[in-house]
Motif scaffolding. Structure first.
Motif, PDB file in Angstrom:
ATOM      1  N   HIS A 197     -24.581   3.092  38.072  1.00 20.03           N
ATOM      2  CA  HIS A 197     -25.080   3.089  36.692  1.00 20.03           C
ATOM      3  C   HIS A 197     -23.980   2.721  35.698  1.00 20.03           C
ATOM      4  N   VAL A 198     -24.399   2.490  34.474  1.00 26.09           N
ATOM      5  CA  VAL A 198     -23.512   2.052  33.399  1.00 26.09           C
ATOM      6  C   VAL A 198     -23.528   3.091  32.292  1.00 26.09           C
ATOM      7  N   GLY A 199     -22.384   3.310  31.663  1.00 26.87           N
ATOM      8  CA  GLY A 199     -22.309   4.226  30.527  1.00 26.87           C
ATOM      9  C   GLY A 199     -20.864   4.545  30.200  1.00 26.87           C
ATOM     10  N   ASN A 200     -20.678   5.517  29.311  1.00 29.44           N
ATOM     11  CA  ASN A 200     -19.338   5.975  28.922  1.00 29.44           C
ATOM     12  C   ASN A 200     -18.468   4.840  28.392  1.00 29.44           C
ATOM     13  N   VAL A 201     -19.091   3.928  27.657  1.00 35.10           N
ATOM     14  CA  VAL A 201     -18.350   2.821  27.063  1.00 35.10           C
ATOM     15  C   VAL A 201     -18.067   3.097  25.585  1.00 35.10           C
ATOM     16  N   VAL A 202     -19.104   3.350  24.821  1.00 39.89           N
ATOM     17  CA  VAL A 202     -18.962   3.367  23.363  1.00 39.89           C
ATOM     18  C   VAL A 202     -18.114   4.534  22.883  1.00 39.89           C
ATOM     19  N   ARG A 248     -13.863   4.869  21.883  1.00 34.41           N
ATOM     20  CA  ARG A 248     -13.370   5.261  20.566  1.00 34.41           C
ATOM     21  C   ARG A 248     -12.159   6.172  20.679  1.00 34.41           C
ATOM     22  N   LEU A 249     -12.055   6.910  21.773  1.00 34.61           N
ATOM     23  CA  LEU A 249     -10.944   7.841  21.958  1.00 34.61           C
ATOM     24  C   LEU A 249      -9.780   7.206  22.714  1.00 34.61           C
ATOM     25  N   THR A 250     -10.088   6.433  23.748  1.00 39.47           N
ATOM     26  CA  THR A 250      -9.037   5.943  24.640  1.00 39.47           C
ATOM     27  C   THR A 250      -8.714   4.475  24.457  1.00 39.47           C
ATOM     28  N   GLY A 251      -9.611   3.720  23.811  1.00 39.40           N
ATOM     29  CA  GLY A 251      -9.516   2.268  23.814  1.00 39.40           C
ATOM     30  C   GLY A 251     -10.324   1.717  24.984  1.00 39.40           C
ATOM     31  N   PRO A 252     -10.834   0.491  24.870  1.00 40.67           N
ATOM     32  CA  PRO A 252     -11.726  -0.050  25.902  1.00 40.67           C
ATOM     33  C   PRO A 252     -11.066  -0.259  27.258  1.00 40.67           C
ATOM     34  N   ALA A 253      -9.790  -0.612  27.288  1.00 33.67           N
ATOM     35  CA  ALA A 253      -9.148  -0.861  28.580  1.00 33.67           C
ATOM     36  C   ALA A 253      -9.086   0.413  29.416  1.00 33.67           C
ATOM     37  N   ARG A 254      -8.681   1.536  28.806  1.00 31.35           N
ATOM     38  CA  ARG A 254      -8.589   2.782  29.556  1.00 31.35           C
ATOM     39  C   ARG A 254      -9.974   3.307  29.923  1.00 31.35           C
ATOM     40  N   ALA A 255     -10.954   3.164  29.020  1.00 33.12           N
ATOM     41  CA  ALA A 255     -12.318   3.585  29.356  1.00 33.12           C
ATOM     42  C   ALA A 255     -12.845   2.780  30.541  1.00 33.12           C
ATOM     43  N   THR A 256     -12.505   1.505  30.611  1.00 31.37           N
ATOM     44  CA  THR A 256     -12.906   0.659  31.739  1.00 31.37           C
ATOM     45  C   THR A 256     -12.272   1.163  33.030  1.00 31.37           C
ATOM     46  N   GLU A 257     -10.989   1.475  32.986  1.00 34.75           N
ATOM     47  CA  GLU A 257     -10.302   1.978  34.178  1.00 34.75           C
ATOM     48  C   GLU A 257     -10.923   3.274  34.665  1.00 34.75           C
ATOM     49  N   ILE A 258     -11.256   4.177  33.737  1.00 40.27           N
ATOM     50  CA  ILE A 258     -11.866   5.455  34.115  1.00 40.27           C
ATOM     51  C   ILE A 258     -13.236   5.230  34.745  1.00 40.27           C
ATOM     52  N   TYR A 259     -13.995   4.272  34.201  1.00 48.56           N
ATOM     53  CA  TYR A 259     -15.310   3.947  34.772  1.00 48.56           C
ATOM     54  C   TYR A 259     -15.157   3.347  36.168  1.00 48.56           C
ATOM     55  N   THR A 282     -12.660   3.398  38.399  1.00 49.05           N
ATOM     56  CA  THR A 282     -12.064   4.246  39.443  1.00 49.05           C
ATOM     57  C   THR A 282     -12.902   5.480  39.739  1.00 49.05           C
ATOM     58  N   GLY A 283     -13.699   5.906  38.774  1.00 50.31           N
ATOM     59  CA  GLY A 283     -14.486   7.114  38.965  1.00 50.31           C
ATOM     60  C   GLY A 283     -13.681   8.391  38.933  1.00 50.31           C
ATOM     61  N   ARG A 284     -12.424   8.299  38.533  1.00 54.42           N
ATOM     62  CA  ARG A 284     -11.571   9.495  38.568  1.00 54.42           C
ATOM     63  C   ARG A 284     -11.854  10.402  37.373  1.00 54.42           C
ATOM     64  N   MET A 285     -11.579  11.678  37.554  1.00 57.52           N
ATOM     65  CA  MET A 285     -11.673  12.658  36.488  1.00 57.52           C
ATOM     66  C   MET A 285     -10.276  12.861  35.892  1.00 57.52           C
ATOM     67  N   VAL A 286     -10.205  12.865  34.578  1.00 57.01           N
ATOM     68  CA  VAL A 286      -8.929  12.978  33.871  1.00 57.01           C
ATOM     69  C   VAL A 286      -8.779  14.412  33.373  1.00 57.01           C
ATOM     70  N   SER A 287      -7.606  14.963  33.508  1.00 60.28           N
ATOM     71  CA  SER A 287      -7.407  16.359  33.128  1.00 60.28           C
ATOM     72  C   SER A 287      -6.000  16.564  32.562  1.00 60.28           C
ATOM     73  N   GLY A 288      -5.765  17.765  32.097  1.00 62.20           N
ATOM     74  CA  GLY A 288      -4.427  18.198  31.709  1.00 62.20           C
ATOM     75  C   GLY A 288      -3.780  17.370  30.622  1.00 62.20           C
ATOM     76  N   ASP A 289      -2.461  17.228  30.755  1.00 64.78           N
ATOM     77  CA  ASP A 289      -1.679  16.533  29.738  1.00 64.78           C
ATOM     78  C   ASP A 289      -2.109  15.077  29.596  1.00 64.78           C
ATOM     79  N   GLU A 290      -2.556  14.457  30.685  1.00 59.28           N
ATOM     80  CA  GLU A 290      -3.000  13.060  30.575  1.00 59.28           C
ATOM     81  C   GLU A 290      -4.209  12.949  29.665  1.00 59.28           C
ATOM     82  N   ALA A 291      -5.166  13.875  29.792  1.00 53.92           N
ATOM     83  CA  ALA A 291      -6.346  13.846  28.941  1.00 53.92           C
ATOM     84  C   ALA A 291      -5.975  14.013  27.472  1.00 53.92           C
ATOM     85  N   VAL A 292      -4.975  14.843  27.196  1.00 53.02           N
ATOM     86  CA  VAL A 292      -4.496  15.002  25.816  1.00 53.02           C
ATOM     87  C   VAL A 292      -3.824  13.718  25.347  1.00 53.02           C
ATOM     88  N   ARG A 293      -3.009  13.140  26.189  1.00 52.30           N
ATOM     89  CA  ARG A 293      -2.282  11.917  25.826  1.00 52.30           C
ATOM     90  C   ARG A 293      -3.244  10.763  25.541  1.00 52.30           C
TER      91      ARG A 293
END
Length: 300
Positions: free
Chosen positions: A181-186, A190-201, A203-214
Motif C-alpha cells: 500500500h501507499v501512504g505516509n507521504v504528505v 512535512r517533518l522529515t523532508g520527502p527524501a527521508r520519508a521515502t527511505e522510511i517507506y 525500508t519499512g523500518r521503525m524509527v525511534s529514540g534520538d534518531e526520531a528526534v533528530r
C-alpha cells in the motif's frame, strides 16, 4: 499581494475562524457518554482544560476500526468547539500508540463490506484522513503522546499533531510497502523532508529514540517512568497559552505552507493585525509585558 489584499484574505469570523464547528455536545458531555463504555474503545477525560483521548484497543495495538475512528473524530470535534478545552492530548493504551487501520476491517472493505469499516460508505475516504484534518485545523494545541509504536495511519495521526512527546520505547514508521500500500507521504514529509520519508517507506523500518528526534518525528523523549508526569506538565503548560492566538497560528501555518515567501509574509502580517484586533489575550500579553508580570491568559 498588498497588505490590504492579505488582510481581506483572512476571513473575519473571529479567532480560530477556519474551524467549522460541527459538534453537537461539549467535550465533557462527550466524555461522560463514551468513557468506560465497553462498546467504545476510546477513553476520554477533561481536567484543567486538557482533553485527553486514549485509543483503547490494546489487543489490536489500538488499530482503527469503525467505532474507534468514528469516536476519535467526534471527540476531536467536541474538543475543538468547547471553549473549556485549551489543549488536546491523543495517546494509546497497552504500550502502543496506533498500528494504523485495522487489517481485518480493511480486508472486509476490500470484499465489499461498507458497513463496519473505517471508511466512508459513499466516498470510501479513510476515516484517518478526517482525523488528521481535524487535528491540523483544530484551533488548539494537539499533543500526541507515544509510549509505543505508531505505524501507517497511526503515524499519520502522530505527524498531524502539533507536538509529539515520546517515551524511549516509542517508535514510528510506515510499514505500508510491506503490505503493498501507499501512504505516509504528505504529513511525514512535512517533518522529515520527502527524501527521508521515502527511505522510511521503502525500508519499512521503525524509527525511534534520538534518531526520531533528530528527524523531527518526535519533539521530545523521556524515560517510560517519567512519561505520564512529563505529558501532564506539557499539556498543562500548553493549556495556559493564549488559545485563540494558537488557533490563528495553526490556521496561518496551514494557509501559508508551500506558498511563495512574499505571499506568506503578507498573510502572516494580516494575521498579526487580526490578533491585535480580535484576541483579548493579545492585549493581556502586552499589558503584562509592560507591567513586568506574568500574563493571565483566558484563551479568548
Amino acid at each position: 499581494m498588498s497588505n490590504q489584499e492579505a488582510d481581506r484574505a483572512v476571513p473575519d469570523r473571529g479567532p480560530g475562524r477556519e474551524w467549522a464547528g460541527a459538534a453537537t455536545e461539549s467535550f465533557a458531555e462527550f466524555a461522560d457518554r463514551v468513557d468506560g463504555k465497553e462498546d467504545v474503545p476510546l477513553r476520554a477525560s477533561l481536567d484543567g482544560g486538557v482533553a485527553t483521548l486514549t485509543l483503547d484497543r490494546p489487543r489490536r495495538r489500538n488499530s482503527l476500526d469503525l467505532t474507534l475512528s468514528r469516536h476519535l473524530l467526534l471527540g476531536l470535534m467536541s474538543a475543538g468547539d468547547d471553549p473549556g478545552v485549551r489543549t488536546v492530548v491523543i495517546t494509546g493504551s497497552g504500550g502502543a500508540f496506533c498500528a494504523g487501520d485495522d487489517v481485518e476491517s480493511v480486508r472486509r472493505w476490500r470484499l465489499g463490506d461498507r458497513v463496519d469499516t473505517p471508511f466512508d460508505p459513499v466516498t470510501s475516504d479513510a476515516h484517518y484522513l478526517r482525523v488528521c484534518e481535524a487535528i491540523l485545523h483544530l484551533p488548539k494545541p494537539v499533543i500526541a503522546g507515544l509510549t509505543g509504536a505508531a505505524a501507517g495511519a497511526g503515524a499519520e495521526i502522530a505527524c498531524a499533531a502539533d507536538f509529539r512527546l515520546a517515551s524511549t520505547r516509542a517508535s514510528i514508521g510506515s510499514c505500508l510497502a510491506g503490505v503493498g500500500h501507499v501512504g505516509n507521504v504528505v504529513l511525514m514529509s512535512r517533518l522529515t523532508g520527502p527524501a527521508r520519508a521515502t527511505e522510511i517507506y521503502l525500508t519499512g523500518r521503525m524509527v525511534s529514540g534520538d534518531e526520531a528526534v533528530r528527524l523531527g518525528l518526535f519533539d521530545r523523549l523521556c524515560e517510560p517512568e517519567e512519561f505520564d508526569r512529563e505529558l501532564a506538565e506539557l499539556a498543562g503548560r500548553f493549556a495556559a497559552l493564549p488559545t485563540a492566538s494558537v488557533g490563528l497560528f495553526k490556521e496561518l501555518r496551514e494557509r501559508s505552507w508551500g506558498q511563495p515567501a512574499e505571499y506568506g509574509l503578507r498573510l502572516q502580517d494580516a494575521y498579526h493585525l487580526k490578533t491585535h484586533a480580535t484576541v483579548a489575550d493579545a492585549r493581556e500579553g502586552m499589558a503584562a509585558f509592560a507591567e513586568k508580570r506574568k500574563p493571565r491568559f483566558t484563551g479568548d
